[in-house]
Design an enzyme around this catalytic site. Structure first.
Site, PDB file in Angstrom:
ATOM      1  N   TYR A  43       0.814  -1.211   0.000  1.00  0.00           N
ATOM      2  CA  TYR A  43       0.000   0.000   0.000  1.00  0.00           C
ATOM      3  C   TYR A  43       0.848   1.261   0.000  1.00  0.00           C
ATOM      4  O   TYR A  43       0.580   2.211  -0.709  1.00  0.00           O
ATOM      5  CB  TYR A  43      -0.903  -0.032   1.245  1.00  0.00           C
ATOM      6  CG  TYR A  43      -1.681   1.219   1.495  1.00  0.00           C
ATOM      7  CD1 TYR A  43      -2.728   1.584   0.643  1.00  0.00           C
ATOM      8  CD2 TYR A  43      -1.387   2.053   2.577  1.00  0.00           C
ATOM      9  CE1 TYR A  43      -3.446   2.740   0.871  1.00  0.00           C
ATOM     10  CE2 TYR A  43      -2.095   3.205   2.804  1.00  0.00           C
ATOM     11  CZ  TYR A  43      -3.126   3.549   1.953  1.00  0.00           C
ATOM     12  OH  TYR A  43      -3.836   4.700   2.166  1.00  0.00           O
ATOM     13  N   TYR A  75     -11.142  -3.682   2.939  1.00  0.00           N
ATOM     14  CA  TYR A  75     -11.757  -3.689   4.266  1.00  0.00           C
ATOM     15  C   TYR A  75     -12.787  -4.813   4.471  1.00  0.00           C
ATOM     16  O   TYR A  75     -13.454  -4.842   5.503  1.00  0.00           O
ATOM     17  CB  TYR A  75     -12.474  -2.343   4.498  1.00  0.00           C
ATOM     18  CG  TYR A  75     -11.553  -1.164   4.811  1.00  0.00           C
ATOM     19  CD1 TYR A  75     -10.445  -0.883   4.022  1.00  0.00           C
ATOM     20  CD2 TYR A  75     -11.826  -0.321   5.889  1.00  0.00           C
ATOM     21  CE1 TYR A  75      -9.628   0.221   4.298  1.00  0.00           C
ATOM     22  CE2 TYR A  75     -11.024   0.780   6.172  1.00  0.00           C
ATOM     23  CZ  TYR A  75      -9.929   1.038   5.377  1.00  0.00           C
ATOM     24  OH  TYR A  75      -9.134   2.122   5.647  1.00  0.00           O
ATOM     25  N   HIS A  89     -11.684   8.555   7.373  1.00  0.00           N
ATOM     26  CA  HIS A  89     -10.377   8.530   6.673  1.00  0.00           C
ATOM     27  C   HIS A  89     -10.072   9.932   6.150  1.00  0.00           C
ATOM     28  O   HIS A  89     -10.994  10.701   5.852  1.00  0.00           O
ATOM     29  CB  HIS A  89     -10.449   7.541   5.492  1.00  0.00           C
ATOM     30  CG  HIS A  89      -9.102   7.112   4.979  1.00  0.00           C
ATOM     31  ND1 HIS A  89      -8.310   7.906   4.198  1.00  0.00           N
ATOM     32  CD2 HIS A  89      -8.413   5.948   5.164  1.00  0.00           C
ATOM     33  CE1 HIS A  89      -7.184   7.263   3.908  1.00  0.00           C
ATOM     34  NE2 HIS A  89      -7.212   6.069   4.489  1.00  0.00           N
ATOM     35  N   GLY A  90      -8.814  10.254   5.981  1.00  0.00           N
ATOM     36  CA  GLY A  90      -8.404  11.504   5.332  1.00  0.00           C
ATOM     37  C   GLY A  90      -8.932  11.524   3.899  1.00  0.00           C
ATOM     38  O   GLY A  90      -8.954  10.477   3.241  1.00  0.00           O
ATOM     39  N   ASP A  91      -9.340  12.706   3.410  1.00  0.00           N
ATOM     40  CA  ASP A  91      -9.976  12.724   2.083  1.00  0.00           C
ATOM     41  C   ASP A  91      -8.977  12.541   0.935  1.00  0.00           C
ATOM     42  O   ASP A  91      -9.360  12.544  -0.233  1.00  0.00           O
ATOM     43  CB  ASP A  91     -10.828  13.989   1.885  1.00  0.00           C
ATOM     44  CG  ASP A  91      -9.997  15.263   1.934  1.00  0.00           C
ATOM     45  OD1 ASP A  91      -8.762  15.176   2.077  1.00  0.00           O
ATOM     46  OD2 ASP A  91     -10.610  16.362   1.830  1.00  0.00           O
ATOM     47  N   THR A 122      -4.689  16.508   6.324  1.00  0.00           N
ATOM     48  CA  THR A 122      -3.771  17.504   6.880  1.00  0.00           C
ATOM     49  C   THR A 122      -2.411  17.347   6.216  1.00  0.00           C
ATOM     50  O   THR A 122      -1.756  16.312   6.391  1.00  0.00           O
ATOM     51  CB  THR A 122      -3.599  17.264   8.412  1.00  0.00           C
ATOM     52  OG1 THR A 122      -4.891  17.039   8.968  1.00  0.00           O
ATOM     53  CG2 THR A 122      -2.898  18.409   9.093  1.00  0.00           C
ATOM     54  N   ASP A 203      27.735  -4.328 -23.153  1.00  0.00           N
ATOM     55  CA  ASP A 203      27.621  -4.994 -21.839  1.00  0.00           C
ATOM     56  C   ASP A 203      28.741  -6.034 -21.688  1.00  0.00           C
ATOM     57  O   ASP A 203      28.491  -7.235 -21.713  1.00  0.00           O
ATOM     58  CB  ASP A 203      26.218  -5.649 -21.761  1.00  0.00           C
ATOM     59  CG  ASP A 203      25.954  -6.330 -20.438  1.00  0.00           C
ATOM     60  OD1 ASP A 203      26.641  -6.020 -19.447  1.00  0.00           O
ATOM     61  OD2 ASP A 203      25.052  -7.197 -20.401  1.00  0.00           O
TER      62      ASP A 203
HETATM   63  C1  SPV Z   1      21.349  -7.576 -16.959  1.00  0.00           C
HETATM   64  O1  SPV Z   1      20.241  -7.043 -16.810  1.00  0.00           O
HETATM   65  O2  SPV Z   1      22.362  -6.940 -17.208  1.00  0.00           O
HETATM   66  C2  SPV Z   1      21.472  -9.030 -16.814  1.00  0.00           C
HETATM   67  C3  SPV Z   1      20.326  -9.883 -17.127  1.00  0.00           C
HETATM   68  O3  SPV Z   1      22.544  -9.471 -16.501  1.00  0.00           O
HETATM   69  S1  SPV Z   1      20.506 -10.375 -18.771  1.00  0.00           S
HETATM   70  O4  SPV Z   1      20.639  -9.181 -19.607  1.00  0.00           O
HETATM   71  O5  SPV Z   1      19.345 -11.151 -19.129  1.00  0.00           O
HETATM   72  O6  SPV Z   1      21.729 -11.182 -18.868  1.00  0.00           O
HETATM   73 MG    MG Z   2      24.109  -8.135 -16.654  1.00  0.00          MG
END
Ligand code: SPV
Ligand code: MG
Length: 430
Positions: A43, A75, A89-91, A122, A203
């Site tokens: 929540y 609830y 409850h607060g509005d 408030t 990467d």
């Molecule tokens: C990343 O998000 O960099 C990961 C997950 O290592 S994956 O890209 O699926 O390898």
């Molecule tokens: Mg990764």
């Protein structure tokens, strides 16, 4: 004597709550429900006080006749049990997304002639300051770091990828109404893929740790949710132990390292590129050294298994999982690039048949048909949506760039843009 009910999801009592209590007394005897931890997380946010502390805090307020537990955001159960004449409850709950709760209460009260009392919410400087204090506490390393373990104790955790302050804010603030309840992300994933992509780099562990830490810092400055860091291979063991210390000190909750060596490429390439899996004893050594370097019990080192990605088979994946747990890993991430989740499910079932405790992490990018609930049935504890924010932003930005070039003005793209006012209101000033 008439009866009045209200539900509190708060760690502090400020003048807004006292106002509700005062108003309630004009109508009858007041019972206050304390929202339990699990529902508070869905929540609002993670409680900084235990349930018992919250209960005692409210019970001590003059004007509160009775305190009970409310263990659902909706609830239905409490109203069936108490049949109060009024719910107060607060509005602020007239606005989205909380209005679904008000609608739920209204429907329940209508069945027997009960009434809602909306009290003007408030929100003054004092209340703002109290609220900021809680947020700051949640941001602090010692509180944030342990929160992943605390969340795991409450149930499945879902994390979304972030790579900047802005994406951090999306992870922090996005709340939706779902099946009559509210839902939000529990944690953030700092992906090597998206962190590198945001910098226009491949990467391949090219973005250095100092730069990755800078990303963590940007995210941490504007959020409170726990962070799971993609540590790639972790590098050489002698370097990884320092990374663990730094992450821990910053307040990161977990690092995931994958069992590969040499030049790491993204897993979703699979066997299309040359990738070398680390051998079991060497990776175990890395885990052992990192666990030894760790200073708190809060931090988690999660071992990621690349056997299915590299098509080395299920047996290899399971052997590695047990060996890495034996070396001290606090969790196992199993990855797959198949569209069909069958091999992930098979791994989870076979691992859980032997090991009931160690958290399992999955990244359902390719096998995206499976739901969080189905994954939970197979014992998955953490679900990471690892790159969807980046992948949704890029096409939108590219299209806007193309259209501005096409029309020699920005009018044609304006309808699909966020207004400047919305951008400004997204960022809170201190
Ligand atoms: C990343 O998000 O960099 C990961 C997950 O290592 S994956 O890209 O699926 O390898
Ligand atoms: Mg990764």
């Amino acid at each position: 004597m008439k009866t009045v009910y209200t539900c509190f999801c708060t760690d502090i009592i400020h003048e807004g709550h006292l106002n509700i209590i005062n108003e309630a007394q004009k109508y009858g005897e007041l019972t206050v429900g304390i929202l339990d931890d699990k529902s508070s997380v869905r929540y609002n946010r993670f409680p900084t006080k235990s349930f018992e502390e919250r209960r005692a805090m409210v019970a001590a307020i003059p004007g509160v006749a009775k305190v009970i537990t409310q263990d659902e955001i909706f609830y239905d159960k409490v109203i069936a049990q108490l049949k109060p004449d009024y719910v107060i409850h607060g509005d602020n709950w007239k606005a989205e997304p909380e209005c679904v709760i008000r609608d739920n209460v209204e429907k329940l009260l209508q069945q027997y002639g009960g009434e809602i009392i909306d009290v003007p919410y408030t929100y003054n400087e004092n209340v703002k300051r109290e609220d900021a204090k809680i947020r700051e506490k949640l941001m602090m390393p010692e509180y944030r770091r342990k929160r992943l373990r605390q969340l795991l104790a409450l149930g499945q955790v879902k994390a979304i990828e972030v790579h900047s302050g802005l994406t951090g804010l999306i992870a922090e603030k996005t709340v939706v109404e779902r099946d009559g309840g509210l839902d939000q992300f529990d944690a953030m994933w700092i992906s090597s893929l998206c962190d590198s992509t945001a910098k226009g780099k491949p990467d391949i562990e090219l973005v250095d740790m100092t730069s990755r830490f800078r990303t963590i810092d940007d995210v941490m400055e504007v959020t409170t949710k726990p962070i799971i860091f993609d540590g790639d291979t972790g590098g050489v063991t002698e370097h990884f132990v320092y990374t663990v210390r730094s992450l821990e000190r910053m307040g990161v909750s977990a690092v995931i390292i994958e069992d590969k060596t040499g030049l790491k490429k993204n897993s979703l390439f699979g066997t299309e590129v040359e990738q070398t899996q680390d051998d079991i004893p060497h990776f175990q050594e890395k885990i052992r050294a990192a666990k030894k370097a760790q200073l708190t019990d809060d931090f988690m080192i999660i071992a990621r298994i690349e056997s299915l990605i590299l098509e080395r088979g299920m047996e290899d994946a399971l052997t590695r999982a047990h060996a890495f747990v034996e070396a001290g890993a606090d969790g196992i991430m199993i990855h797959s690039r198949k569209k069909d989740p069958a091999e992930i499910v098979e791994f989870c079932d076979k691992f859980r048949a032997v090991n009931k405790e160690t958290p399992i992490v999955v990244v359902p990018t390719s096998f995206n048909v499976i739901t969080e609930e189905e994954l939970a049935e197979h014992g998955v504890n953490i679900v990471i949506y690892a790159n969807q924010l980046t992948r949704s932003a890029f096409p939108a930005m590219e299209q806007t760039a193309k259209d501005i070039l096409k029309y020699h003005r920005a009018k044609e793209v304006d309808d699909r843009l966020m207004s400047i006012k919305q951008v400004i209101s997204l960022i809170e000033e201190i």
